[in-house]
Design an enzyme around this catalytic site. Sequence first.
Site, short mmCIF file in Angstrom:
data_model
loop_
_atom_site.label_atom_id
_atom_site.label_comp_id
_atom_site.label_asym_id
_atom_site.label_seq_id
_atom_site.Cartn_x
_atom_site.Cartn_y
_atom_site.Cartn_z
CB VAL A 1 3.27 -2.04 -3.20
CG1 VAL A 1 2.42 -2.24 -1.96
CG2 VAL A 1 4.56 -1.31 -2.85
CB CYS A 2 -0.61 -4.56 -3.59
SG CYS A 2 -2.27 -5.21 -3.39
CB THR A 3 -2.13 -6.62 -7.77
OG1 THR A 3 -2.58 -5.26 -7.81
CG2 THR A 3 -3.05 -7.43 -6.87
CB THR B 1 1.21 -10.74 -5.23
OG1 THR B 1 0.37 -9.77 -5.85
CG2 THR B 1 0.46 -12.06 -5.08
CB ALA C 1 2.37 -8.84 1.04
#
Length: 266
Positions: free
Chosen positions: A153-155, A173, A204
């Site tokens: 998730v995310c970074t 990302t 993202a």
Amino acid sequence: MTDTDPGRRALLRGTTATAATAALATAGLAGAPTATASPYPYATGKPGGSHGPRIGILLYDGYSLLDPTGPAEVLSRLPGASVTMLAERRGPVRTDTGDVAVVAERALDDAGRLDVLLVPGAGNRGTIGAMENRRLLRWIRETDRHTRFTTSVCTGSLVLAAAGLLDGRRATTYWASAPYLEQNFDVTYVPERYVRSGKFLTGAGVSAGIDMALYLAALLTDEETARAVQLAVEYDPRPPFDAGNAQEASAEEKARALELLADSQV
């Protein structure tokens, strides 16, 4: 009020039973026997007697709170699933703001084999720290050898990329980290809420982890189950503002968003 409170159980089950009975009556199926065999790949039951997917969610210093907890809320509702928070050491692990901690139930060395690994994202300090942690990256690579799905998730996708797992793949990302992902790794950024590339699922920023988890839920079971989980957690987002899409945001809005993130992190 606890989960064992009889009043709460009666409230939840009574409401559900009333709705279910009404639906069955409408369909002319009231009193129909309940099937005993599960149509899903995994048996029902919780850890201890569970034969469902073993899901490990990695925690490391400075992660963003919703990145692990949003998917955990979804995936822990799957039939037979076990969800475990993992870290280099057992105990509380603090988020990027420093205000909240989530307890890691197991250390990495005690994690065992996982069907699903989820790597959350973090602010600059947390992400960079994870990307430079050779022990952590080695553990991610070793764990990935046996997973059915490896996710982020995310970074968290930057951490997977630093571990060498996303070479030549498409991934998403956090929007502000997309240039870094493409410039520093052999990864093609895709501006979507979640992206699948083989066994790898990347989400993202922050809230997109819930979307990714619901998609993963369908892969682990089926769409009917995933839809039921979505209803169970009442995930029907209707934000008061149309401001969550970075592709449509102005430069000023992006700058303000990043400023708020930076100011809130330790």
